[in-house]
Design an enzyme around this catalytic site. Structure first.
Site, PDB file in Angstrom:
ATOM      1  N   ARG A 232     -40.683  33.363 -23.783  1.00  0.00           N
ATOM      2  CA  ARG A 232     -40.852  34.490 -25.250  1.00  0.00           C
ATOM      3  C   ARG A 232     -40.023  35.828 -24.545  1.00  0.00           C
ATOM      4  O   ARG A 232     -40.702  35.706 -23.155  1.00  0.00           O
ATOM      5  CB  ARG A 232     -41.872  34.661 -26.731  1.00  0.00           C
ATOM      6  CG  ARG A 232     -42.256  33.723 -27.362  1.00  0.00           C
ATOM      7  CD  ARG A 232     -40.996  34.269 -28.421  1.00  0.00           C
ATOM      8  NE  ARG A 232     -40.670  33.277 -30.000  1.00  0.00           N
ATOM      9  CZ  ARG A 232     -40.201  31.500 -29.854  1.00  0.00           C
ATOM     10  NH1 ARG A 232     -39.891  31.511 -28.720  1.00  0.00           N
ATOM     11  NH2 ARG A 232     -40.231  31.395 -30.841  1.00  0.00           N
ATOM     12  N   GLU A 261     -33.308  40.140 -29.713  1.00  0.00           N
ATOM     13  CA  GLU A 261     -32.733  38.971 -29.532  1.00  0.00           C
ATOM     14  C   GLU A 261     -32.363  38.763 -31.173  1.00  0.00           C
ATOM     15  O   GLU A 261     -32.887  39.547 -32.170  1.00  0.00           O
ATOM     16  CB  GLU A 261     -33.439  37.674 -30.027  1.00  0.00           C
ATOM     17  CG  GLU A 261     -33.865  37.155 -28.660  1.00  0.00           C
ATOM     18  CD  GLU A 261     -34.011  36.074 -28.145  1.00  0.00           C
ATOM     19  OE1 GLU A 261     -34.310  35.628 -29.387  1.00  0.00           O
ATOM     20  OE2 GLU A 261     -35.259  35.520 -26.763  1.00  0.00           O
ATOM     21  N   HIS A 280     -30.951  32.098 -26.620  1.00  0.00           N
ATOM     22  CA  HIS A 280     -32.057  31.382 -26.801  1.00  0.00           C
ATOM     23  C   HIS A 280     -32.005  29.521 -27.734  1.00  0.00           C
ATOM     24  O   HIS A 280     -31.672  29.110 -28.545  1.00  0.00           O
ATOM     25  CB  HIS A 280     -32.337  31.870 -28.066  1.00  0.00           C
ATOM     26  CG  HIS A 280     -34.335  31.815 -29.100  1.00  0.00           C
ATOM     27  ND1 HIS A 280     -34.496  32.964 -28.638  1.00  0.00           N
ATOM     28  CD2 HIS A 280     -34.935  30.367 -28.971  1.00  0.00           C
ATOM     29  CE1 HIS A 280     -35.482  32.106 -29.425  1.00  0.00           C
ATOM     30  NE2 HIS A 280     -35.990  30.587 -28.934  1.00  0.00           N
TER      31      HIS A 280
HETATM   32  N1  LIG Z   1     -36.598  28.841 -25.778  1.00  0.00           N
HETATM   33  C1  LIG Z   1     -36.782  28.147 -27.338  1.00  0.00           C
HETATM   34  O1  LIG Z   1     -35.505  28.028 -27.809  1.00  0.00           O
HETATM   35  C2  LIG Z   1     -38.062  27.914 -27.286  1.00  0.00           C
HETATM   36  C3  LIG Z   1     -38.290  26.454 -28.433  1.00  0.00           C
HETATM   37  C4  LIG Z   1     -39.412  26.461 -28.216  1.00  0.00           C
HETATM   38  C5  LIG Z   1     -41.132  27.020 -28.242  1.00  0.00           C
HETATM   39  N2  LIG Z   1     -40.926  27.985 -27.133  1.00  0.00           N
HETATM   40  C6  LIG Z   1     -41.898  29.060 -26.789  1.00  0.00           C
HETATM   41  O2  LIG Z   1     -42.726  28.013 -26.291  1.00  0.00           O
HETATM   42  C7  LIG Z   1     -43.890  28.794 -26.169  1.00  0.00           C
HETATM   43  C8  LIG Z   1     -44.769  27.418 -25.810  1.00  0.00           C
HETATM   44  O3  LIG Z   1     -44.904  26.341 -27.317  1.00  0.00           O
HETATM   45  P1  LIG Z   1     -45.548  24.857 -26.772  1.00  0.00           P
HETATM   46  O4  LIG Z   1     -45.746  24.463 -27.461  1.00  0.00           O
HETATM   47  O5  LIG Z   1     -46.160  24.263 -25.012  1.00  0.00           O
HETATM   48  O6  LIG Z   1     -47.217  26.221 -26.749  1.00  0.00           O
HETATM   49  P2  LIG Z   1     -48.949  25.629 -26.353  1.00  0.00           P
HETATM   50  O7  LIG Z   1     -49.132  24.359 -26.644  1.00  0.00           O
HETATM   51  O8  LIG Z   1     -49.386  26.447 -27.733  1.00  0.00           O
HETATM   52  O9  LIG Z   1     -49.427  25.724 -25.631  1.00  0.00           O
HETATM   53  C9  LIG Z   1     -49.387  27.459 -24.638  1.00  0.00           C
HETATM   54  C10 LIG Z   1     -49.783  27.463 -23.935  1.00  0.00           C
HETATM   55  O10 LIG Z   1     -49.596  28.836 -23.483  1.00  0.00           O
HETATM   56  C11 LIG Z   1     -50.666  29.377 -22.427  1.00  0.00           C
HETATM   57  N3  LIG Z   1     -51.371  30.847 -22.646  1.00  0.00           N
HETATM   58  C12 LIG Z   1     -51.238  31.210 -23.784  1.00  0.00           C
HETATM   59  N4  LIG Z   1     -51.853  32.700 -23.840  1.00  0.00           N
HETATM   60  C13 LIG Z   1     -51.818  32.933 -22.444  1.00  0.00           C
HETATM   61  C14 LIG Z   1     -52.303  33.540 -21.792  1.00  0.00           C
HETATM   62  N5  LIG Z   1     -52.101  35.070 -21.707  1.00  0.00           N
HETATM   63  N6  LIG Z   1     -52.110  33.336 -20.384  1.00  0.00           N
HETATM   64  C15 LIG Z   1     -52.158  32.450 -19.511  1.00  0.00           C
HETATM   65  N7  LIG Z   1     -51.408  31.361 -20.451  1.00  0.00           N
HETATM   66  C16 LIG Z   1     -51.970  31.394 -21.870  1.00  0.00           C
HETATM   67  C17 LIG Z   1     -52.201  28.453 -23.209  1.00  0.00           C
HETATM   68  O11 LIG Z   1     -52.792  28.189 -22.500  1.00  0.00           O
HETATM   69  P3  LIG Z   1     -54.108  27.491 -22.554  1.00  0.00           P
HETATM   70  O12 LIG Z   1     -53.702  25.716 -22.328  1.00  0.00           O
HETATM   71  O13 LIG Z   1     -55.169  27.868 -21.520  1.00  0.00           O
HETATM   72  O14 LIG Z   1     -53.964  27.849 -23.981  1.00  0.00           O
HETATM   73  C18 LIG Z   1     -50.800  27.110 -23.671  1.00  0.00           C
HETATM   74  O15 LIG Z   1     -50.864  26.307 -22.229  1.00  0.00           O
HETATM   75  C19 LIG Z   1     -43.805  28.909 -28.524  1.00  0.00           C
HETATM   76  O16 LIG Z   1     -44.870  29.586 -28.410  1.00  0.00           O
HETATM   77  C20 LIG Z   1     -42.325  29.256 -28.095  1.00  0.00           C
HETATM   78  O17 LIG Z   1     -42.741  31.180 -28.569  1.00  0.00           O
HETATM   79  C21 LIG Z   1     -39.201  28.701 -27.031  1.00  0.00           C
END
Ligand SMILES: NC(=O)c1ccc[n+]([C@@H]2O[C@H](COP(=O)([O-])OP(=O)(O)OC[C@H]3O[C@@H](n4cnc5c(N)ncnc54)[C@H](OP(=O)(O)O)[C@@H]3O)[C@@H](O)[C@H]2O)c1
Length: 317
Positions: A232, A261, A280
């Site tokens: 993000r 965005e 995006h």
């Molecule tokens: N560009 C695009 O088209 C697109 C598409 C899909 C998703 N995304 C983005 O990708 C993000 C991640 O997706 P996901 O499914 O992998 O999410 P997820 O399973 O919720 O994983 C989030 C990860 O971020 C870490 N995290 C959260 N807050 C943190 C902090 N303050 N400091 C360090 N690490 C932190 C978490 O740590 P822990 O493991 O320690 O909890 C976890 O490892 C989504 O939230 C979305 O915003 C973007």
């Protein structure tokens, strides 16, 4: 039992989800909408809301809502909605559904860098045949910030291409990904940043991830390093990034997500050499691909079982 309201501002997409729900759950009353005025009238009868890009002001009308399932992986807009009814459960599409597409984006950005495609495009515009050395990604180090379903898939994809992978996340504990080293929390961020040739951010938008990639982090990064943000836009201090790339503190960035965005034409990010903006596109949401996650949770919701990918509203992800 209340109705299921399907919402997307894109009428064709809302209709696609409506058809998927109607076919899979013929006993359910399905309402659907693609605009605020119409949806505000329907949401009062809904127990379940399925969709995304909910317009501000909609959720407050959902007095009977018990569960929202967002078809995207990011949920920051719902978490921060001032009118989010209390006691609601929020779930989302699991990252693994979208991850393989995002692995390709990240590998594309890395190979475009090591194969120097920016330079090739410039030379091609001038019809100029001039050789240059290219590098190999194999043997380089990539750091993945955020090791959720998507970050771990990206780590595997990088490792499968011969790269050494470091990870950074919030919590300690084992990670199901081929990491050389796990760095944990803000205290470890500069160490993580300095160890990498590429940094890939897959962080969710929360209060804690605001401007994680700050001037201090860019200072710690290698001068040859490139930042790739598919998480993000809030996680990058964009002014500091512009200055770091212009002064060659770091080599460049690929940004699939930005703080505003669509990115307005006057935003200076568009005009920095070696910053590539994509609108995006790295993890598109395809109704047929994300619908099974909703169906699985629907069965769990009706049976009173634990929901998958439920958001901790205090943590924000
Ligand atoms: N560009 C695009 O088209 C697109 C598409 C899909 C998703 N995304 C983005 O990708 C993000 C991640 O997706 P996901 O499914 O992998 O999410 P997820 O399973 O919720 O994983 C989030 C990860 O971020 C870490 N995290 C959260 N807050 C943190 C902090 N303050 N400091 C360090 N690490 C932190 C978490 O740590 P822990 O493991 O320690 O909890 C976890 O490892 C989504 O939230 C979305 O915003 C973007």
């Amino acid at each position: 039992m209340g109705a299921i309201l399907v919402f997307s501002p894109d009428r064709a997409e809302a209709d696609a989800y409506r058809r998927l729900v109607a076919d899979a759950l013929p006993g359910e009353e399905v309402l659907w909408s693609s605009d605020l005025a119409d949806a505000a009238g329907k949401i009062a009868a809904a127990e379940i809301l399925l969709g995304w890009r909910f317009p501000p002001g909609l959720l407050g009308h959902g007095s009977r809502l018990r569960w929202i399932h967002k078809v995207s992986a990011g949920v920051e807009d719902v978490v921060a909605a001032p009118d989010l009814p209390s006691g609601l459960r929020l779930t989302r599409t699991g990252g693994e559904v979208i991850a393989q597409r995002m692995v390709e984006y990240v590998l594309g950005a890395i190979f475009a860098t090591t194969q120097r495609f920016h330079r090739a495009f410039r030379q091609a515009q001038e019809s100029r045949w001039e050789s240059y050395p290219v590098r190999r990604a194999r043997g380089m180090t990539a750091g993945v910030a955020g090791l959720g379903d998507i970050g771990r898939s990206i780590a595997r994809g990088l490792n499968a291409n011969g790269m050494t992978v470091d990870g950074w996340r919030r919590s300690q504990g084992p990670v199901d990904a081929p990491l050389r080293r796990l760095h944990v929390g803000h205290a470890a961020l500069l160490d993580f940043a300095s160890a990498c040739d590429f940094i890939v951010s897959v962080l969710p938008a929360t209060r804690e991830t605001d401007h994680v990639f700050s001037a201090g982090v860019f200072q710690a990064m290698r001068a040859t390093a490139v930042l790739i943000n598919v998480g993000r836009g809030n996680s990058v201090d964009e002014q500091a990034l512009i200055s770091a790339v212009r002064t060659r503190q770091i080599a460049g960035a690929f940004l699939d997500v930005v703080s505003e965005e669509p990115l307005p034409p006057e935003n200076p990010l568009w005009r920095v050499e070696n910053i590539v903006i994509t609108p995006h596109v790295s993890g598109p949401i395809v109704p047929e691909e994300v619908f099974p996650d909703f169906l699985e949770n629907y069965a769990r919701f009706r049976d009173g079982r634990e929901l998958l990918k439920e958001i901790d509203l205090n943590r924000g992800y």
